[in-house]
Design a protein around this motif. Sequence first.
Motif, PDB file in Angstrom:
ATOM      1  N   ASN A  12     -34.688  16.517 -47.030  1.00  0.00           N
ATOM      2  CA  ASN A  12     -36.040  16.481 -47.555  1.00  0.00           C
ATOM      3  C   ASN A  12     -36.598  17.891 -47.576  1.00  0.00           C
ATOM      4  N   ARG A  17     -41.603  16.320 -46.921  1.00  0.00           N
ATOM      5  CA  ARG A  17     -42.054  16.140 -45.540  1.00  0.00           C
ATOM      6  C   ARG A  17     -43.574  16.101 -45.462  1.00  0.00           C
ATOM      7  N   THR A  20     -44.868  12.777 -46.792  1.00  0.00           N
ATOM      8  CA  THR A  20     -44.608  11.720 -45.819  1.00  0.00           C
ATOM      9  C   THR A  20     -45.609  11.792 -44.677  1.00  0.00           C
TER      10      THR A  20
END
Length: 71
Positions: A12, A17, A20
Amino acid sequence: MTYVNSTRVARNGLADRFSTLTETIRTALRQRRLYAQAVRELSTLSDRELADLGISRLSIADVAREAAYGK
């Protein structure tokens, strides 16, 4: 005979990140708001109304927690 094995690892990136993390924070805030609203609404009910719902005044926080966060 020669052969090649290659393994790709999905990583990722920083943007993934961050998105998220942002979504995790939004979810947590949404759940906290739902918990606070449930506590507020149940606290305004009379003991009789709570008894009709099968909830004691002592279990308001538990009912609100289950409503917001699940079991």
